[in-house]
Scaffold this active site. Structure first.
Site, short mmCIF file in Angstrom:
data_model
loop_
_atom_site.label_atom_id
_atom_site.label_comp_id
_atom_site.label_asym_id
_atom_site.label_seq_id
_atom_site.Cartn_x
_atom_site.Cartn_y
_atom_site.Cartn_z
N CYS A 84 0.81 -1.22 0.00
CA CYS A 84 0.00 0.00 0.00
C CYS A 84 0.85 1.27 0.00
CB CYS A 84 -0.94 0.00 1.20
SG CYS A 84 -2.13 -1.36 1.16
N CYS A 209 -13.17 0.28 8.16
CA CYS A 209 -12.34 -0.23 7.07
C CYS A 209 -12.31 0.74 5.90
CB CYS A 209 -12.90 -1.57 6.57
SG CYS A 209 -13.11 -2.83 7.88
N ILE A 212 -12.70 0.02 -1.26
CA ILE A 212 -12.21 -0.54 -2.51
C ILE A 212 -12.40 0.53 -3.57
CG2 ILE A 212 -12.63 -2.28 -4.29
CD1 ILE A 212 -13.50 -4.17 -2.03
N LYS A 329 -10.21 6.17 4.59
CA LYS A 329 -11.52 5.76 5.07
C LYS A 329 -12.65 6.31 4.20
CE LYS A 329 -14.70 4.02 7.27
NZ LYS A 329 -15.38 4.15 6.00
N HIS A 333 -9.07 4.34 -1.21
CA HIS A 333 -7.75 3.73 -1.09
C HIS A 333 -7.41 2.88 -2.31
CE1 HIS A 333 -4.18 2.03 0.49
NE2 HIS A 333 -4.69 0.99 1.12
#
Length: 386
Positions: A84, A209, A212, A329, A333
């Site tokens: 990442c 989390c 996507i 968040k 990402h």
């Protein structure tokens, strides 16, 4: 040894993108080159930050940017992968080449297209960034749930604190037109397991989390001898990479040792402390990561990261606003793009170009980008010099 400066940037909107990886690369690259006030033939080399791991068929994307303009043909182009933190890896490689005198001007693009793969496929792909001898088959929500479980066991249940972080970042994203989600969420919603906010890996809920995402961001980085050709320039007061052991079994789950060491070295190199920072974009792949980053960067003692929320330090009007973009968040990402996106947003802050996200008088912006479970750790401290 000459210094390297950010002299232009581009950034697509994050979210679901109908085009392919090449379209994302070209969109961000074109914007960055034009923003820098140059033409494509002025680029000496290209670095692409891209994780992939089978999420798209483009496993060799470094030369795709040449389709922007034929004048770029035959210059070096390299893909960088560090989970990442692939975007920051690309930035650091370009910066090193300029400082070494190998080139004068670089184009860096961070990119990922994730939504072409279903959630199970993305989860499996990202899981490849874990230590396979011991952690194979463990998803990253499960990995970071282990940090949250250890933290709660040692310091008390942190679930409500994580909900406050999620709600903060969703609220911040409302001021970022490039963010994937423009939907404010209350602390109560984020703190409650429900059909709309299911438990993903206890104690982490969906609101804990990151997303996507598809997206790309780009930077033009130039040697100091070229700054008279540009209307703005952002320098690296510090740029530090620290890698830690990969197996979680070799690390203390109550601390982010690698991030803490990266921050320590960056502060020492820049001759500053955390109190000198104006704002920060940090790697909140999960809300527990942001909480532990508060402690790693020195905003609160170990086990007391909640203080940075309670006293307002990390809020938009606080002493050190964190993730004004919405963070991973809510901004999104797209893995390979994340590190470059953070640097774009930090550069916008110190040049007064952050629009509704702007911190008045921002002078020193911090970027913290992380690959894996605090394994590859990059800290940049950026300041405007022009």
């Amino acid at each position: 040894m000459g210094e390297a400066y950010i002299t232009g940037w581009g950034h697509t909107k994050f979210g679901r993108f109908d085009g392919d990886l090449e379209d994302l690369i070209l969109a961000a690259a074109d914007e960055a080159i034009k923003h820098s006030g140059i033409t494509p033939d002025a680029i000496d080399a290209v670095w692409i930050g891209h994780f992939n791991a089978g999420m798209v068929n483009d496993a060799f994307p470094s030369s795709l940017v040449f389709n922007l303009d034929p004048s770029m043909r035959f210059i070096p182009a390299t893909r960088c992968e560090n989970a990442c933190a692939s975007g920051s890896a690309a930035i650091f490689a370009a910066r090193d080449a300029i400082r070494a005198g190998t080139i004068k001007r670089a184009l860096v693009v961070g990119v990922e297209k994730m939504t072409a793969t279903d959630t199970a496929g993305v989860t499996e792909a990202l899981g490849g960034a874990a230590y396979q001898r011991e952690e194979a088959g463990t998803s990253f929500p499960q990995v970071f749930a282990r940090f949250a479980q250890a933290y709660s066991q040692a310091h008390g249940d942190c679930s409500t604190t994580l909900a406050h972080i999620a709600a903060k970042n969703h609220a911040n994203a409302m001021n970022n037109p490039l963010a994937q989600l423009h939907k404010p969420l209350s602390v109560e919603f984020c703190d409650t397991v429900s059909e709309k906010n299911p438990l993903i890996a206890s104690p982490l809920r969906m609101t804990d989390c990151s997303l996507i995402s598809d997206g790309a961001a780009a930077l033009v980085i130039s040697d100091e001898s070229l700054l008279n050709e540009h209307s703005l320039a952002v320098g690296f007061r510090a740029a530090v990479q620290v890698n830690d052991f990969m197996p979680m079994s070799r690390r203390n789950l109550l601390e982010f040792g690698g991030p803490a060491e990266a921050f320590r070295r960056a502060y020492e190199l820049a001759g500053v402390t955390v109190s000198d920072l104006s704002c920060a974009e940090v790697h909140d792949c999960f809300t527990i990561a942001e909480l532990m980053i508060y402690e790693a960067m020195g905003l609160a003692p170990d086990g007391r990261g909640r203080q940075a929320l309670d006293d307002g330090t990390v809020m938009p009007e606080g002493r050190l606003p964190v993730n004004l973009s919405g963070g991973l968040k809510a901004k999104g990402h797209p893995v390979g793009a994340t590190g470059v996106s953070m640097h774009v947003l930090a550069a916008r802050q110190v040049t007064g170009n952050a629009d509704q996200m702007q911190v008045p008088g921002a002078e020193l912006a911090c970027v913290f980008n992380m690959g894996g479970a605090a394994v590859a750790n990059y800290v940049s401290l950026l300041e405007a010099v022009k």
